[in-house]
Design an enzyme around this catalytic site. Structure first.
Site, PDB file in Angstrom:
ATOM      1  N   ASP A 103      -2.532  25.543 -39.817  1.00 44.80           N
ATOM      2  CA  ASP A 103      -1.751  25.994 -38.668  1.00 44.80           C
ATOM      3  C   ASP A 103      -1.048  24.780 -38.044  1.00 44.80           C
ATOM      4  O   ASP A 103      -0.399  24.010 -38.768  1.00 44.80           O
ATOM      5  CB  ASP A 103      -2.668  26.741 -37.681  1.00 44.80           C
ATOM      6  CG  ASP A 103      -1.936  27.370 -36.515  1.00 44.80           C
ATOM      7  OD1 ASP A 103      -1.335  28.441 -36.706  1.00 44.80           O
ATOM      8  OD2 ASP A 103      -1.952  26.778 -35.422  1.00 44.80           O
ATOM      9  N   HIS A 307      -4.709  33.964 -42.178  1.00 45.87           N
ATOM     10  CA  HIS A 307      -4.211  32.702 -41.633  1.00 45.87           C
ATOM     11  C   HIS A 307      -5.304  31.660 -41.425  1.00 45.87           C
ATOM     12  O   HIS A 307      -5.024  30.467 -41.392  1.00 45.87           O
ATOM     13  CB  HIS A 307      -3.501  32.976 -40.311  1.00 45.87           C
ATOM     14  CG  HIS A 307      -2.751  31.799 -39.776  1.00 45.87           C
ATOM     15  ND1 HIS A 307      -1.693  31.214 -40.446  1.00 45.87           N
ATOM     16  CD2 HIS A 307      -2.904  31.089 -38.625  1.00 45.87           C
ATOM     17  CE1 HIS A 307      -1.221  30.201 -39.729  1.00 45.87           C
ATOM     18  NE2 HIS A 307      -1.941  30.106 -38.624  1.00 45.87           N
TER      19      HIS A 307
END
Length: 328
Positions: A103, A307
């Site tokens: 991220d 994610h």
């Protein structure tokens, strides 16, 4: 294998807290988390890397957890974040490390490798590819309408997202972590599935449309959620949101480096169900990465993962990460 421990060092003007495996020795690997996470996101990688002969450390990034949280949002540029990692190397008296990130941590890792290849000898990124300079200020590129605006624009106004996220911290984390995980289901560009990283209603905010999971995803226990919630109850969300508030400033500061490739060996992993892949054009960006990262190894796409890749699929991430490190 001995337990994880936390340490405090002074780095780049910050008091930086990081987690490491006790007795971890060998070449240094720095693990950089994203939003909204802390160093706890790497709990599965620290023991595995130590067992494989590496000294892995996972800092709470600037603004998170036990690390200093500058009040001014202009103190969260990519140059400062890369400086924090250089400062961590200096504090540990280590000349070089491999930098790993997911991220926002991936963005920091890419730029650490880009700007300081003398200190970061290789890079591994999860979820966020290396991207070139945008043609205009990023906040001019993201969509908005009278009813909704892109989440990065929602994050721009100081205090707005903080007020929503800090109202009920455990629920905020539960919703965001689930909705961006592979267990929330597959996504396709433009399919309208609510995600934490899409369009935000100007009236409702980010959280109400997100699904309320009946149970936590299989990779996240109640104890894990409690650990995250305690960290954000103490720190708030302003530090992490300030990374987004420097998108335009980062473009200005990095202009002299436009066109400079990442010159060190690199590995990129992404979950098949990563919300980023629902962004139109993202697969094309990934396909063209070798022009920016000449030593990029073949991209690894992890089936059905979302994610939070190193938490959702720790064994697969550890296997790929260790194989890459051993190949250097």
């Amino acid at each position: 294998m001995s337990a994880l421990r936390t340490r405090i060092v002074e780095a780049n003007g910050l008091t930086m807290q990081f987690t490491e495996q006790e007795q971890g020795e060998g070449p240094l690997v720095i693990l950089c988390h994203g939003f909204p996470e802390t160093s706890y996101a790497w709990r599965h990688q620290l023991p595995a890397l130590a067992a494989a002969g590496f000294h892995a450390v996972a800092p709470d990034m600037r603004g998170y957890g036990g690390t200093t949280r500058p009040e001014s949002s202009d103190q969260y540029t990519l140059l400062q974040l890369v400086g924090d990692l250089v400062g961590l190397l200096d504090a540990l008296s280590v000349e070089q490390a491999v930098v790993v990130g997911n991220d926002w941590g991936a963005t920091v890792a890419w730029h650490a490798a880009l700007l300081r290849p003398d200190r970061f000898r290789a890079v591994v990124a999860l979820g966020v590819p290396m991207m070139g300079q945008p043609p205009v200020a990023p906040t001019r590129l993201f969509p908005q309408t009278e009813e909704a605006l892109h989440y990065t624009l929602y994050f721009q106004q100081p205090g707005l997202a903080e007020a929503e996220f800090e109202r009920q911290v455990p629920q905020t984390l539960r919703k965001i972590l689930f909705a961006a995980s592979g267990e929330a289901g597959p996504r396709q560009p433009g399919d309208g599935t609510p995600t934490p990283f899409g369009m935000v209603s100007r009236q409702q905010g980010l959280l109400p449309p997100l699904p309320e999971p009946v149970t936590l995803p299989s990779w996240l226990t109640e104890a894990d959620l409690d650990t995250y919630a305690a960290a954000f109850a103490a720190s708030g969300f302003a530090g992490g949101l300030s990374y987004y508030r420097n998108l335009d400033r980062n473009r200005e500061l990095l202009a002299p480096f436009h066109g400079l490739p990442v010159q060190v060996p690199a590995l990129f992993l992404i979950g098949q169900r990563d919300v980023g892949l629902s962004i139109p054009g993202m697969r094309e960006i990934i396909a063209t990465m070798p022009s920016l990262v000449p030593q990029l190894r073949p991209v690894l796409e992890v089936l059905n993962a979302g994610h939070w890749l190193q938490q959702e699929r720790p064994e697969e991430v550890n296997t790929a990460l260790i194989a890459f490190l051993q190949s250097l």
